[in-house]
Design a protein around this motif. Sequence first.
Motif, PDB file in Angstrom:
ATOM      1  N   UNK A  42      -8.746   8.405 -11.264  1.00 56.44           N
ATOM      2  CA  UNK A  42      -7.759   7.337 -11.101  1.00 56.44           C
ATOM      3  C   UNK A  42      -6.630   7.779 -10.172  1.00 56.44           C
ATOM      4  N   UNK A  43      -6.189   9.020 -10.305  1.00 55.49           N
ATOM      5  CA  UNK A  43      -5.141   9.536  -9.424  1.00 55.49           C
ATOM      6  C   UNK A  43      -5.623   9.590  -7.980  1.00 55.49           C
ATOM      7  N   UNK A  44      -6.876   9.943  -7.783  1.00 58.14           N
ATOM      8  CA  UNK A  44      -7.440   9.979  -6.431  1.00 58.14           C
ATOM      9  C   UNK A  44      -7.490   8.573  -5.836  1.00 58.14           C
ATOM     10  N   UNK A  45      -7.831   7.600  -6.653  1.00 59.54           N
ATOM     11  CA  UNK A  45      -7.860   6.220  -6.179  1.00 59.54           C
ATOM     12  C   UNK A  45      -6.462   5.765  -5.779  1.00 59.54           C
ATOM     13  N   UNK A  46      -5.468   6.107  -6.585  1.00 56.90           N
ATOM     14  CA  UNK A  46      -4.089   5.750  -6.247  1.00 56.90           C
ATOM     15  C   UNK A  46      -3.665   6.420  -4.939  1.00 56.90           C
ATOM     16  N   UNK A  47      -4.031   7.675  -4.761  1.00 53.79           N
ATOM     17  CA  UNK A  47      -3.688   8.386  -3.527  1.00 53.79           C
ATOM     18  C   UNK A  47      -4.353   7.729  -2.322  1.00 53.79           C
ATOM     19  N   UNK A  48      -5.607   7.332  -2.478  1.00 55.62           N
ATOM     20  CA  UNK A  48      -6.327   6.653  -1.390  1.00 55.62           C
ATOM     21  C   UNK A  48      -5.620   5.352  -1.038  1.00 55.62           C
ATOM     22  N   UNK A  49      -5.211   4.608  -2.038  1.00 53.49           N
ATOM     23  CA  UNK A  49      -4.518   3.346  -1.790  1.00 53.49           C
ATOM     24  C   UNK A  49      -3.162   3.587  -1.126  1.00 53.49           C
ATOM     25  N   UNK A  50      -2.484   4.667  -1.499  1.00 53.48           N
ATOM     26  CA  UNK A  50      -1.210   5.007  -0.858  1.00 53.48           C
ATOM     27  C   UNK A  50      -1.407   5.282   0.629  1.00 53.48           C
ATOM     28  N   UNK A  51      -2.471   5.995   0.963  1.00 49.40           N
ATOM     29  CA  UNK A  51      -2.773   6.280   2.365  1.00 49.40           C
ATOM     30  C   UNK A  51      -3.091   4.992   3.111  1.00 49.40           C
ATOM     31  N   UNK A  52      -3.891   4.142   2.497  1.00 46.84           N
ATOM     32  CA  UNK A  52      -4.227   2.854   3.128  1.00 46.84           C
ATOM     33  C   UNK A  52      -2.974   2.025   3.376  1.00 46.84           C
ATOM     34  N   UNK A  53      -2.070   1.998   2.394  1.00 45.29           N
ATOM     35  CA  UNK A  53      -0.826   1.249   2.550  1.00 45.29           C
ATOM     36  C   UNK A  53       0.041   1.838   3.665  1.00 45.29           C
ATOM     37  N   UNK A  54       0.115   3.150   3.740  1.00 47.74           N
ATOM     38  CA  UNK A  54       0.905   3.801   4.788  1.00 47.74           C
ATOM     39  C   UNK A  54       0.327   3.508   6.171  1.00 47.74           C
ATOM     40  N   UNK A  55      -0.990   3.528   6.285  1.00 44.93           N
ATOM     41  CA  UNK A  55      -1.624   3.229   7.560  1.00 44.93           C
ATOM     42  C   UNK A  55      -1.368   1.781   7.970  1.00 44.93           C
ATOM     43  N   UNK A  56      -1.424   0.889   6.993  1.00 43.06           N
ATOM     44  CA  UNK A  56      -1.190  -0.524   7.285  1.00 43.06           C
ATOM     45  C   UNK A  56       0.252  -0.726   7.760  1.00 43.06           C
ATOM     46  N   UNK A  57       1.213  -0.060   7.118  1.00 42.40           N
ATOM     47  CA  UNK A  57       2.615  -0.176   7.525  1.00 42.40           C
ATOM     48  C   UNK A  57       2.813   0.400   8.920  1.00 42.40           C
ATOM     49  N   UNK A  58       2.134   1.504   9.224  1.00 39.56           N
ATOM     50  CA  UNK A  58       2.276   2.139  10.529  1.00 39.56           C
ATOM     51  C   UNK A  58       1.716   1.232  11.634  1.00 39.56           C
TER      52      UNK A  58
END
Length: 60
Positions: A42-58
Amino acid sequence: MSIEDRVKATAQNIEGKVQAAAGEITGDTRSKAEGHAKQAEAQATHAKEDVKDAMKKAID
């Protein structure tokens, strides 16, 4: 889909915590380990989603 993935990961994390706690109480080391593994996933999934969100913002 990010919200759905986060909700699933949060539910999986809660399930893992309950399973690990039950394993601790009953002395079932396998159940405890499986609970910890679910939490880690679950923590890995949250981390993956955080990266996806950061990429989308960038990109925006």
